[in-house]
Design an enzyme around this catalytic site. Structure first.
Site, mmCIF file in Angstrom:
data_model
loop_
_atom_site.group_PDB
_atom_site.id
_atom_site.type_symbol
_atom_site.label_atom_id
_atom_site.label_comp_id
_atom_site.label_asym_id
_atom_site.label_seq_id
_atom_site.Cartn_x
_atom_site.Cartn_y
_atom_site.Cartn_z
ATOM 1 N N LYS A 14 6.136 -9.705 -14.840
ATOM 2 C CA LYS A 14 7.344 -9.537 -14.014
ATOM 3 C C LYS A 14 7.568 -10.725 -13.076
ATOM 4 O O LYS A 14 8.652 -11.285 -13.035
ATOM 5 C CB LYS A 14 7.248 -8.271 -13.144
ATOM 6 C CG LYS A 14 7.163 -6.983 -13.922
ATOM 7 C CD LYS A 14 7.164 -5.779 -12.988
ATOM 8 C CE LYS A 14 5.966 -5.690 -12.056
ATOM 9 N NZ LYS A 14 4.689 -5.351 -12.682
ATOM 10 N N ARG A 89 9.078 2.036 -7.642
ATOM 11 C CA ARG A 89 7.880 2.436 -8.378
ATOM 12 C C ARG A 89 7.731 3.949 -8.408
ATOM 13 O O ARG A 89 6.843 4.458 -9.097
ATOM 14 C CB ARG A 89 6.639 1.835 -7.725
ATOM 15 C CG ARG A 89 6.218 0.500 -8.330
ATOM 16 C CD ARG A 89 5.133 -0.079 -7.446
ATOM 17 N NE ARG A 89 4.120 -0.794 -8.173
ATOM 18 C CZ ARG A 89 4.082 -2.125 -8.265
ATOM 19 N NH1 ARG A 89 5.010 -2.856 -7.743
ATOM 20 N NH2 ARG A 89 3.097 -2.702 -8.913
ATOM 21 N N ARG A 123 -5.776 -14.301 -14.390
ATOM 22 C CA ARG A 123 -4.654 -14.749 -13.548
ATOM 23 C C ARG A 123 -5.152 -15.452 -12.291
ATOM 24 O O ARG A 123 -6.109 -15.033 -11.656
ATOM 25 C CB ARG A 123 -3.816 -13.535 -13.162
ATOM 26 C CG ARG A 123 -2.718 -13.862 -12.165
ATOM 27 C CD ARG A 123 -1.623 -12.856 -12.178
ATOM 28 N NE ARG A 123 -1.993 -11.616 -11.540
ATOM 29 C CZ ARG A 123 -1.174 -10.570 -11.447
ATOM 30 N NH1 ARG A 123 0.026 -10.626 -12.001
ATOM 31 N NH2 ARG A 123 -1.558 -9.472 -10.855
ATOM 32 N N ARG A 156 -6.342 -12.775 -7.163
ATOM 33 C CA ARG A 156 -5.951 -11.636 -6.332
ATOM 34 C C ARG A 156 -7.086 -10.636 -6.248
ATOM 35 O O ARG A 156 -7.751 -10.360 -7.243
ATOM 36 C CB ARG A 156 -4.721 -10.949 -6.941
ATOM 37 C CG ARG A 156 -3.430 -11.427 -6.346
ATOM 38 C CD ARG A 156 -2.240 -10.938 -7.100
ATOM 39 N NE ARG A 156 -2.199 -9.482 -7.282
ATOM 40 C CZ ARG A 156 -1.162 -8.848 -7.814
ATOM 41 N NH1 ARG A 156 -0.109 -9.525 -8.220
ATOM 42 N NH2 ARG A 156 -1.175 -7.542 -7.958
ATOM 43 N N ARG A 167 -4.369 0.510 -11.408
ATOM 44 C CA ARG A 167 -2.958 0.103 -11.324
ATOM 45 C C ARG A 167 -2.203 0.473 -12.596
ATOM 46 O O ARG A 167 -1.047 0.872 -12.545
ATOM 47 C CB ARG A 167 -2.860 -1.403 -11.047
ATOM 48 C CG ARG A 167 -3.138 -1.714 -9.573
ATOM 49 C CD ARG A 167 -3.537 -3.159 -9.336
ATOM 50 N NE ARG A 167 -2.617 -4.109 -9.891
ATOM 51 C CZ ARG A 167 -2.974 -5.298 -10.361
ATOM 52 N NH1 ARG A 167 -4.239 -5.670 -10.365
ATOM 53 N NH2 ARG A 167 -2.070 -6.112 -10.836
HETATM 54 P P1 ADP Z 1 1.346 -5.532 -10.205
HETATM 55 O O1 ADP Z 1 2.692 -5.111 -10.737
HETATM 56 O O2 ADP Z 1 0.706 -6.619 -10.996
HETATM 57 O O3 ADP Z 1 0.413 -4.363 -9.957
HETATM 58 P P2 ADP Z 1 2.484 -6.205 -7.563
HETATM 59 O O4 ADP Z 1 2.302 -7.528 -6.933
HETATM 60 O O5 ADP Z 1 3.878 -5.819 -7.976
HETATM 61 O O6 ADP Z 1 1.483 -6.214 -8.795
HETATM 62 O O7 ADP Z 1 1.926 -5.055 -6.594
HETATM 63 C C1 ADP Z 1 0.660 -5.117 -6.018
HETATM 64 C C2 ADP Z 1 0.393 -3.884 -5.178
HETATM 65 O O8 ADP Z 1 1.338 -3.796 -4.088
HETATM 66 C C3 ADP Z 1 0.526 -2.544 -5.896
HETATM 67 O O9 ADP Z 1 -0.646 -2.198 -6.600
HETATM 68 C C4 ADP Z 1 0.807 -1.598 -4.700
HETATM 69 O O10 ADP Z 1 -0.370 -1.313 -3.989
HETATM 70 C C5 ADP Z 1 1.690 -2.438 -3.811
HETATM 71 N N1 ADP Z 1 3.132 -2.249 -4.109
HETATM 72 C C6 ADP Z 1 3.992 -3.191 -4.584
HETATM 73 N N2 ADP Z 1 5.228 -2.690 -4.724
HETATM 74 C C7 ADP Z 1 5.175 -1.394 -4.325
HETATM 75 C C8 ADP Z 1 6.112 -0.329 -4.245
HETATM 76 N N3 ADP Z 1 7.395 -0.477 -4.618
HETATM 77 N N4 ADP Z 1 5.678 0.879 -3.778
HETATM 78 C C9 ADP Z 1 4.416 1.058 -3.398
HETATM 79 N N5 ADP Z 1 3.466 0.110 -3.474
HETATM 80 C C10 ADP Z 1 3.831 -1.115 -3.924
#
Ligand code: ADP
Length: 218
Positions: A14, A89, A123, A156, A167
């Protein structure tokens, strides 16, 4: 002006695609994960609260996330569209978004689990500018140094096997059902498949652009 959401499991690309589409479509990208990592880095009071969730691979509570989204949406210049990466999400978040803005299309990344796991463990990210690399197929020219800004690369803290697994589970349980929610609403979808580890990002970006052109959105 075009408003898009990019959906895909953790590691489906993404962030990589959104940052490339940003230039081509002249839109802003709002990536909630990036925003949370920035808050954690700055060690703000809210950042400390958020950290506990992110490190475990759990979702940050909806009220916090919605505030962060609103704050960042307000910064988008008038007349400019956006790509949301990592939001919504949960169904609750999707409903809140509904009240804020219209969405023109959903970009859905379809990537098999084995590719996701391989990719996430390899990554690396630039500490300085956030550029995303992969030690397998998207290597930096110099070892652990960003091609763009010469910043140091890091891994990360949530890209560990145990947290990756959590996740993916959270995505399947809480986020995947949103695809049906948007289908039922009649929002058009652009699907992009990635079946090989070595598929270059540019090929996927082109596939997305072709789909958006068919919808007259690019
Ligand atoms: P990925 O999609 O690779 O898991 P992201 O960078 O999008 O990574 O998200 C990392 C973390 O940030 C998630 O595992 C969550 O803890 C938090 N997070 C990100 N976006 C949201 C959201 N919309 N609602 C709740 N938690 C979020």
């Amino acid at each position: 002006m075009v408003n898009l959401i990019i959906f895909g499991a953790p590691g489906s690309g993404k962030g990589t695609y959104a940052s490339r589409l940003k230039e081509k479509l002249n839109v802003e990208v709002i990536a909630t994960g990036d925003i949370f990592r920035e808050m954690i880095k700055k060690d703000t009071p809210l950042g400390r609260k958020v950290k506990a969730y992110v490190e475990k691979g759990l979702l940050v509570p909806d009220d916090v996330t919605l505030e962060v989204l609103k704050e960042n949406m307000a910064k988008i210049p008038k007349g400019k569209g956006f790509i949301l990466d990592g939001y919504p999400r949960t169904l609750e978040q999707a409903k809140a978004l509904n009240g804020l803005t219209k969405i023109d299309a959903i970009i859905h990344l379809v990537v098999p689990d084995w590719i996701i796991i391989e990719r996430l463990s390899a990554r690396r990210i630039c500490k300085n500018c956030g550029a995303i690399y992969n030690l397998l197929f998207l290597k930096p020219k110099k070892d652990m140094i960003c091609d763009k800004c010469s910043g140091p690369l890091y891994q990360r803290s949530d890209d560990t096997p145990e947290v990756i697994k959590r996740r993916i589970e959270v995505y399947e349980k809480q986020t995947q059902p949103l695809l049906d929610y948007y289908r039922e609403k009649g929002i058009p979808f652009v699907e992009a498949k990635c079946e090989k580890l070595e598929t270059p990002p540019e090929a996927v970006v082109q596939e997305i652009l072709t789909g958006l052109k068919k919808l007259s959105l690019a």
